[in-house]
Motif scaffolding. Structure first.
Motif, PDB file in Angstrom:
ATOM      1  N   ASP A  97      -1.740   9.020  -0.810  1.00  0.00           N
ATOM      2  CA  ASP A  97      -2.185  10.404  -0.994  1.00  0.00           C
ATOM      3  C   ASP A  97      -3.459  10.489  -1.836  1.00  0.00           C
ATOM      4  OD1 ASP A  97      -0.093  11.281   0.549  1.00  0.00           O
ATOM      5  OD2 ASP A  97       1.191  11.795  -1.153  1.00  0.00           O
ATOM      6  N   PHE A  98      -4.349   9.514  -1.632  1.00  0.00           N
ATOM      7  CA  PHE A  98      -5.627   9.518  -2.357  1.00  0.00           C
ATOM      8  C   PHE A  98      -6.403  10.811  -2.153  1.00  0.00           C
ATOM      9  CE2 PHE A  98      -6.547   7.909   1.859  1.00  0.00           C
ATOM     10  CZ  PHE A  98      -7.665   8.659   2.221  1.00  0.00           C
ATOM     11  N   HIS A  99      -6.166  11.467  -1.011  1.00  0.00           N
ATOM     12  CA  HIS A  99      -6.958  12.656  -0.680  1.00  0.00           C
ATOM     13  C   HIS A  99      -6.736  13.806  -1.658  1.00  0.00           C
ATOM     14  CE1 HIS A  99      -3.051  13.563   0.941  1.00  0.00           C
ATOM     15  NE2 HIS A  99      -3.421  14.722   1.460  1.00  0.00           N
ATOM     16  N   GLU A 100      -5.621  13.764  -2.387  1.00  0.00           N
ATOM     17  CA  GLU A 100      -5.370  14.811  -3.376  1.00  0.00           C
ATOM     18  C   GLU A 100      -6.408  14.788  -4.504  1.00  0.00           C
ATOM     19  OE1 GLU A 100      -3.275  17.131  -3.004  1.00  0.00           O
ATOM     20  OE2 GLU A 100      -1.905  16.383  -1.453  1.00  0.00           O
ATOM     21  N   GLN A 101      -7.063  13.645  -4.692  1.00  0.00           N
ATOM     22  CA  GLN A 101      -8.062  13.511  -5.755  1.00  0.00           C
ATOM     23  C   GLN A 101      -9.483  13.828  -5.275  1.00  0.00           C
ATOM     24  OE1 GLN A 101      -6.833  12.886  -8.763  1.00  0.00           O
ATOM     25  NE2 GLN A 101      -4.783  12.630  -7.873  1.00  0.00           N
ATOM     26  N   LEU A 102      -9.653  14.049  -3.993  1.00  0.00           N
ATOM     27  CA  LEU A 102     -11.016  14.222  -3.462  1.00  0.00           C
ATOM     28  C   LEU A 102     -11.738  15.477  -3.947  1.00  0.00           C
ATOM     29  CD1 LEU A 102     -10.664  12.864   0.179  1.00  0.00           C
ATOM     30  CD2 LEU A 102     -11.802  11.795  -1.776  1.00  0.00           C
ATOM     31  N   PRO A 103     -11.044  16.576  -4.280  1.00  0.00           N
ATOM     32  CA  PRO A 103     -11.804  17.731  -4.764  1.00  0.00           C
ATOM     33  C   PRO A 103     -12.693  17.427  -5.970  1.00  0.00           C
ATOM     34  CG  PRO A 103      -9.625  18.436  -4.109  1.00  0.00           C
ATOM     35  CD  PRO A 103      -9.636  16.930  -4.016  1.00  0.00           C
ATOM     36  N   TRP A 104     -12.280  16.480  -6.838  1.00  0.00           N
ATOM     37  CA  TRP A 104     -13.165  16.132  -7.953  1.00  0.00           C
ATOM     38  C   TRP A 104     -13.929  14.837  -7.717  1.00  0.00           C
ATOM     39  CZ3 TRP A 104     -12.738  11.787 -11.143  1.00  0.00           C
ATOM     40  CH2 TRP A 104     -11.544  11.049 -11.057  1.00  0.00           C
ATOM     41  N   LEU A 105     -13.386  13.937  -6.879  1.00  0.00           N
ATOM     42  CA  LEU A 105     -14.099  12.688  -6.604  1.00  0.00           C
ATOM     43  C   LEU A 105     -15.244  12.879  -5.600  1.00  0.00           C
ATOM     44  CD1 LEU A 105     -11.184  10.090  -6.350  1.00  0.00           C
ATOM     45  CD2 LEU A 105     -12.996  10.148  -8.088  1.00  0.00           C
ATOM     46  N   PHE A 106     -15.094  13.846  -4.693  1.00  0.00           N
ATOM     47  CA  PHE A 106     -16.112  14.091  -3.664  1.00  0.00           C
ATOM     48  C   PHE A 106     -16.313  15.598  -3.543  1.00  0.00           C
ATOM     49  CE2 PHE A 106     -17.935  13.756   0.695  1.00  0.00           C
ATOM     50  CZ  PHE A 106     -18.846  12.730   0.457  1.00  0.00           C
ATOM     51  N   PRO A 107     -16.903  16.223  -4.567  1.00  0.00           N
ATOM     52  CA  PRO A 107     -16.933  17.686  -4.649  1.00  0.00           C
ATOM     53  C   PRO A 107     -17.962  18.355  -3.749  1.00  0.00           C
ATOM     54  CG  PRO A 107     -18.082  16.738  -6.527  1.00  0.00           C
ATOM     55  CD  PRO A 107     -17.487  15.585  -5.769  1.00  0.00           C
ATOM     56  N   HIS A 108     -18.753  17.555  -3.002  1.00  0.00           N
ATOM     57  CA  HIS A 108     -19.838  18.129  -2.211  1.00  0.00           C
ATOM     58  C   HIS A 108     -19.336  18.956  -1.032  1.00  0.00           C
ATOM     59  CE1 HIS A 108     -21.491  14.800  -4.454  1.00  0.00           C
ATOM     60  NE2 HIS A 108     -20.824  13.951  -3.716  1.00  0.00           N
ATOM     61  N   THR A 109     -18.093  18.665  -0.612  1.00  0.00           N
ATOM     62  CA  THR A 109     -17.540  19.354   0.551  1.00  0.00           C
ATOM     63  C   THR A 109     -16.019  19.275   0.483  1.00  0.00           C
ATOM     64  OG1 THR A 109     -17.655  19.508   2.973  1.00  0.00           O
ATOM     65  CG2 THR A 109     -17.539  17.297   2.024  1.00  0.00           C
ATOM     66  N   ASP A 110     -15.342  19.917   1.397  1.00  0.00           N
ATOM     67  CA  ASP A 110     -13.877  19.912   1.401  1.00  0.00           C
ATOM     68  C   ASP A 110     -13.363  18.653   2.096  1.00  0.00           C
ATOM     69  OD1 ASP A 110     -11.197  20.512   1.294  1.00  0.00           O
ATOM     70  OD2 ASP A 110     -11.278  21.984   2.921  1.00  0.00           O
ATOM     71  N   ALA A 111     -13.573  17.495   1.459  1.00  0.00           N
ATOM     72  CA  ALA A 111     -13.167  16.229   2.066  1.00  0.00           C
ATOM     73  C   ALA A 111     -11.654  16.075   2.141  1.00  0.00           C
ATOM     74  CB  ALA A 111     -13.773  15.061   1.285  1.00  0.00           C
ATOM     75  N   LYS A 112     -10.929  16.751   1.256  1.00  0.00           N
ATOM     76  CA  LYS A 112      -9.469  16.658   1.291  1.00  0.00           C
ATOM     77  C   LYS A 112      -8.928  17.076   2.653  1.00  0.00           C
ATOM     78  CE  LYS A 112      -5.287  18.514  -0.863  1.00  0.00           C
ATOM     79  NZ  LYS A 112      -4.731  19.437  -1.879  1.00  0.00           N
ATOM     80  N   SER A 113      -9.532  18.082   3.258  1.00  0.00           N
ATOM     81  CA  SER A 113      -9.043  18.592   4.540  1.00  0.00           C
ATOM     82  C   SER A 113      -9.209  17.577   5.663  1.00  0.00           C
ATOM     83  CB  SER A 113      -9.767  19.891   4.903  1.00  0.00           C
ATOM     84  OG  SER A 113     -11.150  19.653   5.150  1.00  0.00           O
ATOM     85  N   TRP A 114     -10.113  16.620   5.498  1.00  0.00           N
ATOM     86  CA  TRP A 114     -10.322  15.606   6.530  1.00  0.00           C
ATOM     87  C   TRP A 114      -9.081  14.737   6.716  1.00  0.00           C
ATOM     88  CZ3 TRP A 114     -15.511  13.320   4.258  1.00  0.00           C
ATOM     89  CH2 TRP A 114     -16.498  14.316   4.267  1.00  0.00           C
ATOM     90  N   PHE A 115      -8.280  14.615   5.662  1.00  0.00           N
ATOM     91  CA  PHE A 115      -7.183  13.651   5.669  1.00  0.00           C
ATOM     92  C   PHE A 115      -5.803  14.299   5.662  1.00  0.00           C
ATOM     93  CE2 PHE A 115     -10.853  11.700   3.592  1.00  0.00           C
ATOM     94  CZ  PHE A 115     -10.980  10.533   4.318  1.00  0.00           C
ATOM     95  N   GLU A 116      -5.738  15.612   5.488  1.00  0.00           N
ATOM     96  CA  GLU A 116      -4.441  16.282   5.461  1.00  0.00           C
ATOM     97  C   GLU A 116      -3.781  16.219   6.830  1.00  0.00           C
ATOM     98  OE1 GLU A 116      -5.653  20.059   3.828  1.00  0.00           O
ATOM     99  OE2 GLU A 116      -4.661  19.577   1.919  1.00  0.00           O
ATOM    100  N   GLY A 117      -2.484  15.960   6.842  1.00  0.00           N
ATOM    101  CA  GLY A 117      -1.742  15.930   8.098  1.00  0.00           C
ATOM    102  C   GLY A 117      -1.900  14.656   8.898  1.00  0.00           C
ATOM    103  N   ASP A 118      -2.566  13.640   8.340  1.00  0.00           N
ATOM    104  CA  ASP A 118      -2.797  12.385   9.066  1.00  0.00           C
ATOM    105  C   ASP A 118      -2.457  11.209   8.154  1.00  0.00           C
ATOM    106  OD1 ASP A 118      -3.570  10.366  10.753  1.00  0.00           O
ATOM    107  OD2 ASP A 118      -5.729  10.741  10.552  1.00  0.00           O
ATOM    108  N   GLU A 119      -1.162  11.029   7.927  1.00  0.00           N
ATOM    109  CA  GLU A 119      -0.745   9.972   6.999  1.00  0.00           C
ATOM    110  C   GLU A 119      -1.136   8.590   7.503  1.00  0.00           C
ATOM    111  OE1 GLU A 119       3.424   8.285   5.237  1.00  0.00           O
ATOM    112  OE2 GLU A 119       2.920  10.393   4.842  1.00  0.00           O
ATOM    113  N   GLU A 120      -1.004   8.327   8.787  1.00  0.00           N
ATOM    114  CA  GLU A 120      -1.371   7.012   9.308  1.00  0.00           C
ATOM    115  C   GLU A 120      -2.863   6.745   9.095  1.00  0.00           C
ATOM    116  OE1 GLU A 120       0.550   4.491  10.410  1.00  0.00           O
ATOM    117  OE2 GLU A 120       2.106   5.827   9.630  1.00  0.00           O
TER     118      GLU A 120
END
Length: 202
Positions: A97-120
């Motif tokens: 679940d690294f994507h939960e940290q993306l809002p502060w690690l990659f703040p330029h865009t909504d990168a978290k949404s790229w990975f939600e719902g795709d665990e594999e």
């Protein structure tokens, strides 16, 4: 303004320390590796690239004798004593679940949404990028004058249970000992292929 180093080639001595003369060690001199040295390794490693700066690697720096024994119990017979003798052995894991940290690690865009719902897809990305981070760690340790002994001969489920039980979305992937290598414990260097064998230029 950040200085650009792109036109600077490292000295032969530096390249030898990182690559040409660096070896995988199976035994260690009786010299400690301090917490300050481990922090210096991490501070170099974290600057290297991962996809969308995802930084999925999760690291346990095993230094105490009690922790070494726990890790050794997860290792194949040939790796148990290596772990016990090393000043430090790092457990390299990855956070699904690294994507939960993306809002502060990659703040330029909504990168978290790229990975939600795709665990594999997250697992694939986390394993690849945490392995990259582990490789950067080896180079960072060598840059600090230390030697490394990476190993995959461990029961990963056991290691996960022993060191990431409090983080159920983190999985262990491999381990790497760090210290001052005993030159009597290395083998002759195995062959390395020349460029033509496994490369092509398209």
């Amino acid at each position: 303004m950040t200085k650009q180093y792109h036109d600077t080639i490292l000295s032969d001595a530096a390249l030898d320390q990182l690559y040409n003369h660096a070896r995988t060690y199976n035994g260690w001199l009786d010299k400690d590796v301090s917490e300050d040295q481990l922090r210096a390794i991490y501070d170099l490693m974290k600057m290297a690239p991962t996809s969308a700066n995802m930084q999925p690697g999760r690291f346990v720096w095993v230094r105490s004798q009690e922790a070494k024994e726990r890790l050794a119990e997860c290792a194949s017979e040939g790796n148990k004593d290596k772990i016990r003798a090393a000043p430090v052995t790092v457990v390299i894991g990855y956070d699904i679940d690294f994507h939960e940290q993306l809002p502060w690690l990659f703040p330029h865009t909504d990168a978290k949404s790229w990975f939600e719902g795709d665990e594999e897809g997250r697992i694939e990305g986390a394993k690849r990028n945490s392995a990259l981070q582990g490789a950067y760690m080896i180079l960072a340790a060598r840059a600090q004058g230390l030697d490394c002994g990476p190993m995959s001969g461990v029961d990963l489920d056991q290691v996960t249970g022993a060191f990431f039980a409090d983080q159920p979305r983190v999985k262990a992937d491999w381990v790497c000992s760090i210290g001052y290598g005993d030159p009597n414990t290395i083998f002759d260097r195995s062959p390395r292929p020349d460029f033509e064998r496994f490369n092509s230029i398209a």
